[in-house]
Design a protein around this motif. Structure first.
Motif, PDB file in Angstrom:
ATOM      1  N   PHE A   1      18.333 -32.687  13.618  1.00  0.00           N
ATOM      2  CA  PHE A   1      19.130 -33.771  14.211  1.00  0.00           C
ATOM      3  C   PHE A   1      19.047 -34.763  13.126  1.00  0.00           C
ATOM      4  O   PHE A   1      18.209 -35.357  12.611  1.00  0.00           O
ATOM      5  CB  PHE A   1      18.238 -34.488  15.380  1.00  0.00           C
ATOM      6  N   LEU A   2      20.375 -34.865  12.626  1.00  0.00           N
ATOM      7  CA  LEU A   2      20.589 -36.025  11.556  1.00  0.00           C
ATOM      8  C   LEU A   2      21.692 -36.945  12.230  1.00  0.00           C
ATOM      9  O   LEU A   2      22.496 -36.778  12.503  1.00  0.00           O
ATOM     10  CB  LEU A   2      21.482 -35.450  10.388  1.00  0.00           C
ATOM     11  N   GLY A   3      20.857 -38.414  12.361  1.00  0.00           N
ATOM     12  CA  GLY A   3      21.856 -39.191  13.130  1.00  0.00           C
ATOM     13  C   GLY A   3      21.481 -40.514  13.110  1.00  0.00           C
ATOM     14  O   GLY A   3      19.922 -40.657  12.771  1.00  0.00           O
ATOM     15  N   THR A   4      21.878 -41.490  13.796  1.00  0.00           N
ATOM     16  CA  THR A   4      21.311 -42.825  14.178  1.00  0.00           C
ATOM     17  C   THR A   4      20.448 -42.956  15.353  1.00  0.00           C
ATOM     18  O   THR A   4      20.877 -42.040  16.331  1.00  0.00           O
ATOM     19  CB  THR A   4      22.441 -43.874  14.491  1.00  0.00           C
ATOM     20  N   ILE A   5      19.365 -43.639  15.215  1.00  0.00           N
ATOM     21  CA  ILE A   5      18.453 -43.898  16.046  1.00  0.00           C
ATOM     22  C   ILE A   5      18.779 -45.270  16.766  1.00  0.00           C
ATOM     23  O   ILE A   5      18.327 -46.181  15.997  1.00  0.00           O
ATOM     24  CB  ILE A   5      16.895 -43.653  15.672  1.00  0.00           C
ATOM     25  N   TYR A   6      19.341 -45.447  17.950  1.00  0.00           N
ATOM     26  CA  TYR A   6      19.716 -46.565  18.692  1.00  0.00           C
ATOM     27  C   TYR A   6      18.266 -47.114  19.161  1.00  0.00           C
ATOM     28  O   TYR A   6      17.670 -46.374  19.905  1.00  0.00           O
ATOM     29  CB  TYR A   6      20.752 -46.482  19.625  1.00  0.00           C
ATOM     30  N   LYS A   7      18.014 -48.338  19.052  1.00  0.00           N
ATOM     31  CA  LYS A   7      16.933 -48.859  19.840  1.00  0.00           C
ATOM     32  C   LYS A   7      16.977 -48.650  21.560  1.00  0.00           C
ATOM     33  O   LYS A   7      18.085 -48.819  22.062  1.00  0.00           O
ATOM     34  CB  LYS A   7      16.954 -50.431  19.670  1.00  0.00           C
ATOM     35  N   ASN A   8      15.823 -48.466  21.912  1.00  0.00           N
ATOM     36  CA  ASN A   8      15.673 -48.319  23.169  1.00  0.00           C
ATOM     37  C   ASN A   8      16.317 -47.092  24.151  1.00  0.00           C
ATOM     38  O   ASN A   8      16.925 -47.154  25.231  1.00  0.00           O
ATOM     39  CB  ASN A   8      15.707 -49.460  24.085  1.00  0.00           C
ATOM     40  N   SER A   9      16.760 -46.347  23.131  1.00  0.00           N
ATOM     41  CA  SER A   9      17.845 -45.076  23.459  1.00  0.00           C
ATOM     42  C   SER A   9      16.736 -43.950  23.565  1.00  0.00           C
ATOM     43  O   SER A   9      15.480 -43.859  23.286  1.00  0.00           O
ATOM     44  CB  SER A   9      18.863 -44.915  22.617  1.00  0.00           C
ATOM     45  N   SER A  10      17.419 -42.611  24.158  1.00  0.00           N
ATOM     46  CA  SER A  10      16.784 -41.394  24.393  1.00  0.00           C
ATOM     47  C   SER A  10      16.600 -40.914  23.190  1.00  0.00           C
ATOM     48  O   SER A  10      15.613 -39.899  22.908  1.00  0.00           O
ATOM     49  CB  SER A  10      17.643 -40.470  25.350  1.00  0.00           C
ATOM     50  N   ARG A  11      17.276 -41.297  21.985  1.00  0.00           N
ATOM     51  CA  ARG A  11      16.955 -40.859  20.588  1.00  0.00           C
ATOM     52  C   ARG A  11      15.481 -41.281  20.268  1.00  0.00           C
ATOM     53  O   ARG A  11      14.965 -40.366  19.464  1.00  0.00           O
ATOM     54  CB  ARG A  11      18.118 -41.365  19.918  1.00  0.00           C
ATOM     55  N   GLU A  12      15.040 -42.546  20.396  1.00  0.00           N
ATOM     56  CA  GLU A  12      13.764 -42.798  20.205  1.00  0.00           C
ATOM     57  C   GLU A  12      12.820 -41.932  20.554  1.00  0.00           C
ATOM     58  O   GLU A  12      11.891 -41.494  20.212  1.00  0.00           O
ATOM     59  CB  GLU A  12      13.752 -44.263  20.441  1.00  0.00           C
TER      60      GLU A  12
ATOM     61  N   SER B   1      25.323 -36.877   1.894  1.00  0.00           N
ATOM     62  CA  SER B   1      24.950 -36.750   3.020  1.00  0.00           C
ATOM     63  C   SER B   1      25.752 -35.875   3.923  1.00  0.00           C
ATOM     64  O   SER B   1      25.269 -35.216   4.880  1.00  0.00           O
ATOM     65  CB  SER B   1      24.996 -38.258   3.765  1.00  0.00           C
ATOM     66  N   PHE B   2      27.020 -35.804   3.526  1.00  0.00           N
ATOM     67  CA  PHE B   2      27.881 -34.847   4.425  1.00  0.00           C
ATOM     68  C   PHE B   2      27.585 -33.189   3.978  1.00  0.00           C
ATOM     69  O   PHE B   2      27.325 -32.667   5.065  1.00  0.00           O
ATOM     70  CB  PHE B   2      29.301 -35.047   4.095  1.00  0.00           C
ATOM     71  N   ARG B   3      27.108 -32.951   3.004  1.00  0.00           N
ATOM     72  CA  ARG B   3      26.632 -31.755   2.344  1.00  0.00           C
ATOM     73  C   ARG B   3      25.252 -31.395   3.221  1.00  0.00           C
ATOM     74  O   ARG B   3      25.116 -30.493   3.690  1.00  0.00           O
ATOM     75  CB  ARG B   3      26.346 -31.558   0.847  1.00  0.00           C
ATOM     76  N   ASN B   4      24.324 -32.210   3.177  1.00  0.00           N
ATOM     77  CA  ASN B   4      23.233 -32.232   3.870  1.00  0.00           C
ATOM     78  C   ASN B   4      23.501 -31.916   5.305  1.00  0.00           C
ATOM     79  O   ASN B   4      22.804 -31.051   5.835  1.00  0.00           O
ATOM     80  CB  ASN B   4      22.441 -33.489   3.727  1.00  0.00           C
ATOM     81  N   TYR B   5      24.335 -32.639   5.861  1.00  0.00           N
ATOM     82  CA  TYR B   5      24.671 -32.461   7.452  1.00  0.00           C
ATOM     83  C   TYR B   5      25.199 -31.061   7.699  1.00  0.00           C
ATOM     84  O   TYR B   5      24.716 -30.117   8.662  1.00  0.00           O
ATOM     85  CB  TYR B   5      25.813 -33.510   7.871  1.00  0.00           C
ATOM     86  N   GLN B   6      26.107 -30.490   6.790  1.00  0.00           N
ATOM     87  CA  GLN B   6      26.726 -29.177   6.766  1.00  0.00           C
ATOM     88  C   GLN B   6      25.568 -27.883   6.665  1.00  0.00           C
ATOM     89  O   GLN B   6      25.474 -26.817   7.437  1.00  0.00           O
ATOM     90  CB  GLN B   6      27.728 -28.908   5.888  1.00  0.00           C
TER      91      GLN B   6
END
Length: 391
Positions: free
Chosen positions: A220-231, A262-267
């Motif tokens: 999982f590479l991505g943004t962690i939104y506050k108070n979200s299921s991602r947290e 960062s894009f290469r890392n994601y791929q």
């Protein structure tokens, strides 16, 4: 000896070659059916001009239609391509230089690809619709269809007055997300696809992609939104030490543009992980799902409705992701990230051969999904745009 020669010995090689050849034959047979299944075929060639004024147009043209695009430079001001599919001739234009009134309109039938995700984009999309409307009124074009990157909460009311059913001129609307007004008559759900605005490429499956062991169970590479299921997801991974088995790179703020690194890392993460974790954002459907499919990394999708006006699950039993579920997507759907530890325990027990079979199934499904979406799109245009020969 094989290792010394730099080759990986594969005891199932002959069987796999036969299976790959069979898969290719099935895919070709499907593509032939796509080309042949033309309700309006006998009525002559339909000429359709696609104006790509949203990045979703590149998914339509390059990924779904597998169409050529020149120049290859993604920063070019003007890019175009054309191809014949069955009895329909498609031409496609995109780029910053494509503006209303500054190019020749070469076909009587137009598909407008627009972005309606937020207010500023809607204002721009409206200019294009008004331009198309003047061409219809001047009888320079006959029919207009719209492919719309919809609002993530399905707030798409602004386009309703332009639809023919409401006295407007737009015959067909293909719209992303679980839009509750999709009726399979003149409003259709369309896949979100990959993030072409970040230049996510068309990925050709390779032998290594399908057969090589992967270093990580999940990513999982991505943004962690506050108070979200991602947290919650991040906490669960850390609690059980599962973050050591997965490629996790979290950030607190969303970044619209990737750096090359960062894009290469994601791929690489997609290519090196057996599973790709897809927690909900503003909408359950996300680019990550399709990007994982491109690299044969099975999407683990958080199967919950997000706030807004998208398909209500009490009415639409297959929502969210109605389109993908209807098409039999071989994903792992989970309702709560607390299910993840036991899922990853099961994952550890899988043999490489089991994973190879699963990757093959995912890649083949994704290729067929795009081919069937193409077939449906073309058949819908032909049924709507070609004159009826009844009576």
């Amino acid at each position: 000896e094989h290792v010394a020669a730099g080759q990986e010995w594969n005891p199932w090689e002959a069987e796999e070659r036969d299976e790959q050849a069979a898969a290719r034959r099935r895919h070709e047979a499907l593509r032939q059916r796509v080309r042949d299944a033309r309700p309006g075929a006998a009525l002559g060639r339909l000429r359709v001009h696609v104006w790509g004024k949203a990045a979703l147009g590149l998914y339509l043209w390059q990924h779904v239609f597998e169409g050529p695009l020149e120049p290859a430079d993604v920063t070019a001001q003007w890019r175009e391509g054309s191809q014949n599919i069955g009895k329909t001739h498609f031409s496609f234009i995109t780029g910053p230089s494509v503006v209303p009134g500054y190019f020749s309109v070469e076909a009587e039938h137009v598909v407008l690809v627009l972005n309606g995700r937020e207010e500023a984009k809607v204002a721009h999309a409206t200019q294009w619709l008004l331009y198309a409307q003047t061409l219809v009124q001047a009888r320079r074009i006959q029919h207009v269809a719209v492919v719309l990157l919809g609002n993530e909460q399905c707030h798409n009311e602004w386009i309703q007055p332009y639809l023919k059913r409401n006295g407007g001129f737009v015959s067909l609307l293909f719209v992303t997300y679980d839009y509750p007004l999709a009726n399979e008559e003149d409003i259709f759900q369309w896949p979100l696809g990959v993030a072409t605005y970040r230049n996510f490429p068309v990925v050709e499956p390779s032998w290594a992609m399908l057969h090589s062991p992967r270093s990580y169970l999940c990513n999982f590479l991505g943004t962690i939104y506050k108070n979200s299921s991602r947290e919650t997801l991040l906490e669960i991974l850390k609690q059980d030490g599962l973050d050591k088995l997965c490629w996790i790179a979290a950030r607190e703020q969303w970044q619209p543009q990737e750096t090359n690194e960062s894009f290469r890392n994601y791929q690489d993460a997609l290519l090196q992980s057996d599973l790709t974790l897809c927690p909900v954002g503003i909408n359950t459907e996300c680019y990550r799902i399709y990007e994982a499919c491109s690299y044969a990394s099975v999407p683990v999708v958080e199967d919950v409705m997000t706030p807004g006006d998208c398909g209500n699950s009490s009415v639409y039993h297959s929502a969210p992701l109605r389109l993908l579920k209807t098409m039999g997507a071989p994903f792992i759907f989970i309702k709560d990230w607390k299910e993840l530890p036991s899922l990853l325990e099961e994952e550890k027990k899988k043999s490489l051969q089991e994973k190879i079979q699963r990757r093959r199934k995912l890649i083949e499904w994704y290729q067929n999904f795009k081919a069937l979406m193409r077939q449906k799109f073309i058949n819908t245009l032909e049924n709507s745009f070609l004159p009826s020969d009844k009576g």
